[in-house]
Design a protein around this motif. Structure first.
Motif, PDB file in Angstrom:
ATOM      1  N   LEU A 293      77.486  -4.098  57.644  1.00  0.00           N
ATOM      2  CA  LEU A 293      76.669  -3.777  58.821  1.00  0.00           C
ATOM      3  C   LEU A 293      76.923  -2.376  59.379  1.00  0.00           C
ATOM      4  CD1 LEU A 293      76.484  -7.034  60.921  1.00  0.00           C
ATOM      5  CD2 LEU A 293      74.583  -5.611  60.217  1.00  0.00           C
ATOM      6  N   PRO A 294      78.159  -2.051  59.784  1.00  0.00           N
ATOM      7  CA  PRO A 294      78.358  -0.691  60.312  1.00  0.00           C
ATOM      8  C   PRO A 294      78.111   0.382  59.259  1.00  0.00           C
ATOM      9  CG  PRO A 294      80.446  -1.891  60.200  1.00  0.00           C
ATOM     10  CD  PRO A 294      79.374  -2.861  59.865  1.00  0.00           C
ATOM     11  N   VAL A 295      78.363   0.069  58.002  1.00  0.00           N
ATOM     12  CA  VAL A 295      78.079   1.031  56.932  1.00  0.00           C
ATOM     13  C   VAL A 295      76.578   1.319  56.891  1.00  0.00           C
ATOM     14  CG1 VAL A 295      78.162   1.435  54.433  1.00  0.00           C
ATOM     15  CG2 VAL A 295      80.087   0.305  55.587  1.00  0.00           C
ATOM     16  N   MET A 296      75.765   0.255  56.962  1.00  0.00           N
ATOM     17  CA  MET A 296      74.320   0.441  56.948  1.00  0.00           C
ATOM     18  C   MET A 296      73.859   1.266  58.159  1.00  0.00           C
ATOM     19  SD  MET A 296      71.191  -2.314  56.905  1.00  0.00           S
ATOM     20  CE  MET A 296      71.406  -2.751  58.617  1.00  0.00           C
ATOM     21  N   VAL A 297      74.428   0.995  59.321  1.00  0.00           N
ATOM     22  CA  VAL A 297      74.041   1.736  60.528  1.00  0.00           C
ATOM     23  C   VAL A 297      74.369   3.215  60.373  1.00  0.00           C
ATOM     24  CG1 VAL A 297      74.507   2.037  62.993  1.00  0.00           C
ATOM     25  CG2 VAL A 297      74.217  -0.266  62.053  1.00  0.00           C
ATOM     26  N   VAL A 298      75.574   3.525  59.911  1.00  0.00           N
ATOM     27  CA  VAL A 298      75.977   4.928  59.727  1.00  0.00           C
ATOM     28  C   VAL A 298      75.062   5.605  58.709  1.00  0.00           C
ATOM     29  CG1 VAL A 298      77.807   6.430  58.824  1.00  0.00           C
ATOM     30  CG2 VAL A 298      78.371   4.600  60.445  1.00  0.00           C
ATOM     31  N   VAL A 299      74.798   4.938  57.612  1.00  0.00           N
ATOM     32  CA  VAL A 299      73.928   5.522  56.580  1.00  0.00           C
ATOM     33  C   VAL A 299      72.517   5.701  57.117  1.00  0.00           C
ATOM     34  CG1 VAL A 299      72.840   5.060  54.334  1.00  0.00           C
ATOM     35  CG2 VAL A 299      75.304   4.706  54.636  1.00  0.00           C
ATOM     36  N   PHE A 300      72.009   4.716  57.856  1.00  0.00           N
ATOM     37  CA  PHE A 300      70.661   4.785  58.431  1.00  0.00           C
ATOM     38  C   PHE A 300      70.480   6.047  59.280  1.00  0.00           C
ATOM     39  CE2 PHE A 300      67.518   3.772  61.728  1.00  0.00           C
ATOM     40  CZ  PHE A 300      66.468   3.275  60.970  1.00  0.00           C
ATOM     41  N   TYR A 301      71.507   6.392  60.061  1.00  0.00           N
ATOM     42  CA  TYR A 301      71.425   7.558  60.937  1.00  0.00           C
ATOM     43  C   TYR A 301      71.908   8.853  60.287  1.00  0.00           C
ATOM     44  CZ  TYR A 301      70.195   4.633  64.896  1.00  0.00           C
ATOM     45  OH  TYR A 301      69.551   3.785  65.751  1.00  0.00           O
ATOM     46  N   SER A 302      72.377   8.787  59.075  1.00  0.00           N
ATOM     47  CA  SER A 302      72.889   9.991  58.407  1.00  0.00           C
ATOM     48  C   SER A 302      71.757  10.957  58.095  1.00  0.00           C
ATOM     49  CB  SER A 302      73.613   9.618  57.111  1.00  0.00           C
ATOM     50  OG  SER A 302      74.768   8.871  57.411  1.00  0.00           O
ATOM     51  N   PRO A 303      72.056  12.255  58.176  1.00  0.00           N
ATOM     52  CA  PRO A 303      71.003  13.251  57.982  1.00  0.00           C
ATOM     53  C   PRO A 303      70.721  13.613  56.517  1.00  0.00           C
ATOM     54  CG  PRO A 303      73.044  14.324  58.638  1.00  0.00           C
ATOM     55  CD  PRO A 303      73.300  12.850  58.656  1.00  0.00           C
ATOM     56  N   PHE A 304      71.398  12.972  55.570  1.00  0.00           N
ATOM     57  CA  PHE A 304      71.176  13.369  54.182  1.00  0.00           C
ATOM     58  C   PHE A 304      69.868  12.815  53.631  1.00  0.00           C
ATOM     59  CE2 PHE A 304      73.584   9.418  53.638  1.00  0.00           C
ATOM     60  CZ  PHE A 304      72.913   8.786  52.597  1.00  0.00           C
ATOM     61  N   ARG A 305      69.320  13.536  52.681  1.00  0.00           N
ATOM     62  CA  ARG A 305      68.071  13.125  52.039  1.00  0.00           C
ATOM     63  C   ARG A 305      68.314  11.809  51.278  1.00  0.00           C
ATOM     64  NH1 ARG A 305      63.728  16.550  48.806  1.00  0.00           N
ATOM     65  NH2 ARG A 305      62.739  14.805  47.755  1.00  0.00           N
ATOM     66  N   GLY A 306      67.461  10.864  51.499  1.00  0.00           N
ATOM     67  CA  GLY A 306      67.609   9.573  50.838  1.00  0.00           C
ATOM     68  C   GLY A 306      68.429   8.570  51.626  1.00  0.00           C
ATOM     69  N   ALA A 307      68.772   8.905  52.858  1.00  0.00           N
ATOM     70  CA  ALA A 307      69.557   7.974  53.680  1.00  0.00           C
ATOM     71  C   ALA A 307      68.795   6.667  53.864  1.00  0.00           C
ATOM     72  CB  ALA A 307      69.880   8.600  55.031  1.00  0.00           C
ATOM     73  N   ASN A 308      67.475   6.758  54.007  1.00  0.00           N
ATOM     74  CA  ASN A 308      66.675   5.544  54.168  1.00  0.00           C
ATOM     75  C   ASN A 308      66.762   4.651  52.923  1.00  0.00           C
ATOM     76  OD1 ASN A 308      65.178   7.731  52.949  1.00  0.00           O
ATOM     77  ND2 ASN A 308      63.393   6.400  52.989  1.00  0.00           N
ATOM     78  N   LEU A 309      66.743   5.261  51.750  1.00  0.00           N
ATOM     79  CA  LEU A 309      66.868   4.482  50.511  1.00  0.00           C
ATOM     80  C   LEU A 309      68.250   3.852  50.398  1.00  0.00           C
ATOM     81  CD1 LEU A 309      65.053   6.867  48.012  1.00  0.00           C
ATOM     82  CD2 LEU A 309      64.207   4.728  48.967  1.00  0.00           C
ATOM     83  N   ALA A 310      69.267   4.598  50.808  1.00  0.00           N
ATOM     84  CA  ALA A 310      70.635   4.068  50.769  1.00  0.00           C
ATOM     85  C   ALA A 310      70.795   2.905  51.750  1.00  0.00           C
ATOM     86  CB  ALA A 310      71.635   5.179  51.068  1.00  0.00           C
ATOM     87  N   ALA A 311      70.210   3.031  52.947  1.00  0.00           N
ATOM     88  CA  ALA A 311      70.271   1.939  53.927  1.00  0.00           C
ATOM     89  C   ALA A 311      69.553   0.701  53.392  1.00  0.00           C
ATOM     90  CB  ALA A 311      69.670   2.379  55.264  1.00  0.00           C
ATOM     91  N   ALA A 312      68.405   0.911  52.759  1.00  0.00           N
ATOM     92  CA  ALA A 312      67.675  -0.210  52.155  1.00  0.00           C
ATOM     93  C   ALA A 312      68.501  -0.844  51.041  1.00  0.00           C
ATOM     94  CB  ALA A 312      66.317   0.251  51.633  1.00  0.00           C
ATOM     95  N   ALA A 313      69.174  -0.020  50.251  1.00  0.00           N
ATOM     96  CA  ALA A 313      70.019  -0.539  49.164  1.00  0.00           C
ATOM     97  C   ALA A 313      71.189  -1.354  49.712  1.00  0.00           C
ATOM     98  CB  ALA A 313      70.526   0.607  48.292  1.00  0.00           C
ATOM     99  N   ILE A 314      71.769  -0.904  50.807  1.00  0.00           N
ATOM    100  CA  ILE A 314      72.862  -1.657  51.435  1.00  0.00           C
ATOM    101  C   ILE A 314      72.343  -2.993  51.951  1.00  0.00           C
ATOM    102  CG2 ILE A 314      74.462  -1.696  53.406  1.00  0.00           C
ATOM    103  CD1 ILE A 314      74.664   1.414  52.973  1.00  0.00           C
ATOM    104  N   PHE A 315      71.161  -2.983  52.544  1.00  0.00           N
ATOM    105  CA  PHE A 315      70.564  -4.224  53.025  1.00  0.00           C
ATOM    106  C   PHE A 315      70.308  -5.179  51.851  1.00  0.00           C
ATOM    107  CE2 PHE A 315      67.228  -7.084  54.346  1.00  0.00           C
ATOM    108  CZ  PHE A 315      67.617  -7.445  55.621  1.00  0.00           C
ATOM    109  N   ILE A 316      69.802  -4.646  50.748  1.00  0.00           N
ATOM    110  CA  ILE A 316      69.565  -5.469  49.553  1.00  0.00           C
ATOM    111  C   ILE A 316      70.882  -6.042  49.040  1.00  0.00           C
ATOM    112  CG2 ILE A 316      68.870  -5.395  47.122  1.00  0.00           C
ATOM    113  CD1 ILE A 316      66.707  -3.343  48.001  1.00  0.00           C
ATOM    114  N   ALA A 317      71.920  -5.217  49.019  1.00  0.00           N
ATOM    115  CA  ALA A 317      73.235  -5.700  48.569  1.00  0.00           C
ATOM    116  C   ALA A 317      73.719  -6.844  49.454  1.00  0.00           C
ATOM    117  CB  ALA A 317      74.247  -4.556  48.570  1.00  0.00           C
ATOM    118  N   ALA A 318      73.519  -6.706  50.749  1.00  0.00           N
ATOM    119  CA  ALA A 318      73.928  -7.768  51.671  1.00  0.00           C
ATOM    120  C   ALA A 318      73.116  -9.041  51.411  1.00  0.00           C
ATOM    121  CB  ALA A 318      73.755  -7.305  53.112  1.00  0.00           C
ATOM    122  N   ALA A 319      71.814  -8.888  51.215  1.00  0.00           N
ATOM    123  CA  ALA A 319      70.968 -10.055  50.947  1.00  0.00           C
ATOM    124  C   ALA A 319      71.372 -10.724  49.632  1.00  0.00           C
ATOM    125  CB  ALA A 319      69.498  -9.643  50.910  1.00  0.00           C
ATOM    126  N   LEU A 320      71.685  -9.928  48.634  1.00  0.00           N
ATOM    127  CA  LEU A 320      72.094 -10.491  47.345  1.00  0.00           C
ATOM    128  C   LEU A 320      73.448 -11.190  47.443  1.00  0.00           C
ATOM    129  CD1 LEU A 320      70.913  -7.743  44.832  1.00  0.00           C
ATOM    130  CD2 LEU A 320      69.887  -9.998  45.253  1.00  0.00           C
TER     131      LEU A 320
END
Length: 179
Positions: A10-37
């Protein structure tokens, strides 16, 4: 352990979601998918090998609701539209209400009346897909993916209301009883 891992994500996803790097949204989605899996894997292992515990039975639904609620809060904060806010409020409100209903029913020995129904499982799948699409945040050429995510979230909210009625209907005979 998988449930605890999901909560740690959870906090990892939040930090990644707000991170300014390109693709942060994809990384946050990937973390969410990992959690769901890991949620699915956790349930599969528990059923397949009969590995259950009171702690896991308590924590698993808490982890699920935390992941969904935090993700919805992130999405509403980033895109504060009335539609997204209302659907998120419906989903979070239902989760809190039905959790309270289940807890109360368990306390009076009637937990089996409000066991997970098929509509609840379908709601969860639609909700998870919607959240992944909305976390992704980008459209593809000729495909308005974000809009599809919004529609899926509305469908999840409708299924949320329907499933809440299913659970309340199942509990209604007990709720109507007088002391």
């Amino acid at each position: 352990m998988l449930t605890l891992f999901r909560i740690v994500l959870l906090p990892v996803m939040v930090v990644v979601f707000y991170s300014p790097f390109r693709g942060a949204n994809l990384a946050a989605a990937a973390i969410f998918i990992a959690a769901a899996l890991t949620d699915w894997l956790d349930g599969w292992i528990a059923r397949r090998y009969g590995l259950t515990s009171a702690f896991g039975a308590f924590l698993d639904p808490v982890a699920d609701k935390l992941m969904v609620a935090v993700t919805l809060f992130l999405l509403v904060q980033q895109n504060p539209t009335p539609m997204l806010a209302v659907t998120s409020a419906v989903i979070v409100g239902r989760e809190i209400s039905i959790s309270a209903l289940r807890e109360w029913m368990a306390e009076i020995g009637q937990r089996a009346r409000v066991k997970v129904a098929l509509v609840g499982k379908i709601k969860t799948i639609v909700q998870m897909v919607a959240l992944v699409v909305l976390l992704h945040q980008h459209d593809f050429p000729e495909l308005r993916l974000y809009r599809i995510g919004e529609y899926l979230l509305v469908a999840a909210a409708a299924l949320t209301i329907w499933s809440a009625f299913v659970y309340v209907k199942a509990a209604w005979p007990v709720l109507r009883e007088r002391d």
